[in-house]
Motif scaffolding. Structure first.
Motif, short mmCIF file in Angstrom:
data_model
loop_
_atom_site.label_atom_id
_atom_site.label_comp_id
_atom_site.label_asym_id
_atom_site.label_seq_id
_atom_site.Cartn_x
_atom_site.Cartn_y
_atom_site.Cartn_z
N VAL A 248 30.39 -15.14 -35.49
CA VAL A 248 30.92 -15.20 -36.44
C VAL A 248 31.94 -14.74 -35.58
O VAL A 248 32.20 -13.61 -35.89
CB VAL A 248 30.15 -14.29 -37.46
N TYR A 249 32.95 -15.17 -36.35
CA TYR A 249 34.95 -14.72 -36.36
C TYR A 249 34.58 -13.69 -37.57
O TYR A 249 34.61 -13.06 -38.69
CB TYR A 249 35.27 -15.81 -36.23
N VAL A 250 35.44 -12.79 -36.80
CA VAL A 250 36.21 -11.96 -37.64
C VAL A 250 37.51 -11.31 -37.77
O VAL A 250 38.10 -10.64 -36.66
CB VAL A 250 35.40 -10.26 -38.07
N GLY A 251 38.34 -11.82 -38.58
CA GLY A 251 40.24 -11.39 -38.57
C GLY A 251 40.53 -11.26 -39.97
O GLY A 251 40.82 -12.44 -40.52
N PHE A 252 41.39 -10.67 -39.86
CA PHE A 252 41.52 -10.53 -41.20
C PHE A 252 43.27 -10.46 -40.89
O PHE A 252 44.64 -10.26 -42.57
CB PHE A 252 41.60 -8.64 -41.96
N GLY A 253 44.16 -11.03 -40.30
CA GLY A 253 45.42 -12.26 -40.03
C GLY A 253 46.55 -10.15 -39.69
O GLY A 253 46.38 -9.45 -39.46
N SER A 254 47.91 -10.72 -39.60
CA SER A 254 49.21 -9.78 -39.05
C SER A 254 49.58 -8.67 -40.98
O SER A 254 50.09 -7.80 -40.22
CB SER A 254 49.54 -10.57 -39.15
N LEU A 255 48.49 -9.05 -42.12
CA LEU A 255 49.14 -8.33 -42.56
C LEU A 255 47.89 -6.99 -43.47
O LEU A 255 48.49 -6.14 -44.46
CB LEU A 255 48.93 -8.82 -44.34
N ALA A 256 46.72 -7.00 -42.06
CA ALA A 256 45.71 -5.88 -43.07
C ALA A 256 46.15 -4.89 -41.77
O ALA A 256 46.39 -4.87 -40.86
CB ALA A 256 44.56 -6.34 -42.37
N ASP A 257 45.71 -3.26 -42.60
CA ASP A 257 45.14 -2.09 -41.16
C ASP A 257 44.07 -2.62 -40.32
O ASP A 257 42.72 -3.19 -41.19
CB ASP A 257 44.89 -1.61 -42.44
N THR A 258 44.40 -2.48 -39.35
CA THR A 258 43.73 -2.76 -38.33
C THR A 258 42.56 -2.27 -37.72
O THR A 258 42.45 -1.75 -36.46
CB THR A 258 44.31 -3.22 -36.96
N GLY A 259 43.01 -0.41 -38.52
CA GLY A 259 42.52 0.73 -37.31
C GLY A 259 40.98 1.06 -37.38
O GLY A 259 39.95 0.22 -37.36
N GLY A 260 40.11 2.05 -37.21
CA GLY A 260 39.32 2.28 -36.57
C GLY A 260 38.53 1.70 -38.19
O GLY A 260 36.93 2.10 -37.36
N GLU A 261 38.97 2.40 -39.35
CA GLU A 261 37.97 2.37 -39.96
C GLU A 261 37.53 0.72 -40.21
O GLU A 261 36.36 0.89 -40.74
CB GLU A 261 38.74 2.96 -41.51
N LEU A 262 38.44 0.31 -40.69
CA LEU A 262 38.37 -1.47 -40.88
C LEU A 262 37.42 -1.76 -39.74
O LEU A 262 35.99 -2.50 -39.99
CB LEU A 262 39.00 -2.11 -40.51
N HIS A 263 36.78 -1.69 -39.05
CA HIS A 263 36.92 -2.02 -37.18
C HIS A 263 34.99 -1.32 -37.39
O HIS A 263 34.16 -2.09 -37.09
CB HIS A 263 36.80 -1.68 -35.51
N THR A 264 35.47 -0.16 -37.69
CA THR A 264 33.38 0.46 -38.14
C THR A 264 32.87 -0.44 -39.05
O THR A 264 31.30 -0.71 -38.74
CB THR A 264 33.67 1.83 -37.99
N LEU A 265 33.61 -0.76 -40.44
CA LEU A 265 32.85 -1.51 -41.08
C LEU A 265 32.81 -3.29 -40.89
O LEU A 265 31.46 -3.36 -41.48
CB LEU A 265 34.43 -1.83 -42.23
N VAL A 266 33.19 -3.58 -39.85
CA VAL A 266 33.19 -5.25 -39.38
C VAL A 266 31.70 -5.32 -38.18
O VAL A 266 30.77 -5.08 -38.46
CB VAL A 266 34.24 -5.18 -38.85
N ILE A 267 31.87 -3.86 -37.93
CA ILE A 267 30.54 -4.07 -36.83
C ILE A 267 29.39 -3.33 -37.37
O ILE A 267 27.96 -3.77 -37.44
CB ILE A 267 30.41 -2.54 -35.64
#
Length: 443
Positions: free
Chosen positions: A255-274
């Motif tokens: 499954v692809y996951v990406g939120f483009g260039s307007l989203a915060d891409t820090g560790g909190e979001l990464h942990t949520l996605v994992i």
């Protein structure tokens, strides 16, 4: 004919015009694409001439938000934030367009983000212009205005909301337009007057999305056409990295996951996605989440090393430690046209370009819109039956995302409808329709 395409914004506001420009070049025109400087490599790699203009939306977004997790439209805070950002976005845009058009231009093709100012530039040079919009901005009773993020209010209500949306848009461009016309020595005219002139003269606009995705409203005036998508042009020398090929071959489609260039891409979001991927029980290809604070800026624990900015030559950063190196791969810039058909489902922000790439691939989606037109396209994906639900970015949780991913992957109806729609898109020729319109203007 010397054609100048002018667009500004994020990657999704620029990439589709590379394919359109290449098609015009094949038809015998000399094509230049004016866009923010960060996309110079993208344009040059497409074989087009490049001219820089202001209007780098991701950079403005980062500066304005301090990389905080943004709120999402619809909602008053998100709308106020978007209007405030819009004022900064257009500040020097008019001057940039005028400068880009000075060096031998016979025809201006203007995106929705540049048309309110580019229209005056075309008037100054006495050359024809054509709208090439990725979004439907003209008021209609068929659907609500895309930037207000409201539910349908019925025929009359949608049109009224559309006029309100236009008034908000005029506020963003009003000062910049006045300054530009004064600089060019043009008679004073407010944005509303320029819009009325465009309407009464039937100024043509070709909309670069499919009528199978959003049909042309029956109450639009003549000259507003929905022609089909024009697809980004991949660099001819691009090759998928070996690590990505090995990952794809090592198990079922991820499954692809990406939120483009307007989203915060820090560790909190990464942990949520994992956590969401774990909950769904799927492998994942994660793009642009977990990068350093600046393009090319250092390693992030558990991710590996390498830049995640647009144009990352490596393309792959590395496996996610702690989840099993065979389960999640974090990647940099990989063309969606190549990557998406190899995915089981797509989690993305529903920007116009990314949503279109997913539809072209025939893959189910889980849209997570942030702002601007993203909630509109996210709602279209759900209405078309290729998505189980829309999850606003500010309401994103690992449980909700994991549940939606699982539904998108396991329920056959979503993939079936996505493939049927992809077949319809494959039969369209949106770029060819623009070439025909340009040739008509040339004659």
């Amino acid at each position: 004919m010397r054609v100048l395409i002018v667009t500004a914004g994020s990657l999704g506001d620029v990439a589709p015009y590379t394919g359109l420009g290449a098609r015009l070049r094949t038809a015998g025109h000399r094509v230049t694409l004016a866009a923010p400087p960060r996309y110079a490599g993208l344009v040059a790699g497409s074989g087009l001439e490049f001219r820089p203009i202001p209007g780098d939306l991701p950079a403005l977004r980062t500066a304005a938000s301090g990389r905080r997790r943004p709120s999402s439209l619809p909602g008053a805070p998100g709308l106020v934030e978007f209007l405030r950002l819009g004022g900064r976005f257009v500040g020097d845009l008019g001057t940039g367009i005028a400068t880009a058009a000075e060096d031998g231009t016979d025809l201006l093709l203007l995106s929705s983000t540049t048309a309110p100012l580019g229209y005056s530039v075309a008037e100054h040079h006495g050359i024809p212009s054509l709208g090439v919009f990725l979004q439907p901005l003209s008021p209609t009773g068929a659907f609500p205005p895309i930037l207000l993020g409201v539910r349908s209010l019925g025929n009359w209500g949608n049109r009224a909301a559309g006029w309100l949306g236009q008034r908000l848009g005029r506020r963003i461009y009003a000062d910049a337009s006045r300054r530009l016309r004064a600089r060019l020595g043009l008679p004073p005219a407010d944005i509303a007057g320029l819009e009325r002139h465009a309407e009464t003269t039937g100024w043509p606009i070709s909309h670069g999305f499919s009528p199978a995705v959003l049909p042309r409203p029956p109450d639009w005036r003549s000259g507003l056409d929905v022609v089909g998508y024009w697809w980004p042009l991949s660099a001819p020398d691009w090759r998928p990295p070996a690590a990505l090929l090995d990952f794809l071959a090592a198990g079922p489609p991820p499954v692809y996951v990406g939120f483009g260039s307007l989203a915060d891409t820090g560790g909190e979001l990464h942990t949520l996605v994992i956590r969401a991927l774990r909950r769904a029980g799927v492998r994942g290809v994660v793009q642009g989440i977990g990068a350093g604070p600046e393009p090319g800026g250092g390693a992030v624990p558990g991710i590996g090393t390498g830049p995640l900015a647009d144009g990352d030559p490596a393309g792959v950063v590395g496996p996610e430690s702690g989840t099993g190196s065979d389960q999640v791969l974090t990647v940099g810039d990989v063309p969606h046209g190549w990557l998406f058909p190899r995915m089981a489902a797509l989690v993305h922000h529903a920007g116009c370009g990314t949503a279109a790439a997913g539809l072209r691939a025939g893959v189910p989606a889980v849209p997570v819109p942030i702002l601007a037109d993203q909630p509109f396209w996210a709602a279209r994906l759900a209405a078309l039956g290729v998505s189980p639900e829309v999850i606003p970015f500010h309401r994103l949780t690992s449980d909700r995302l994991g549940t939606a991913i699982r539904a998108a992957v396991t329920e056959p109806a979503f993939r079936h409808r996505a493939r049927l729609l992809a077949d319809r898109l494959a039969a369209e020729d949106g770029a060819g329709a623009v070439v025909t319109a340009v040739d008509r203007l040339a004659r």
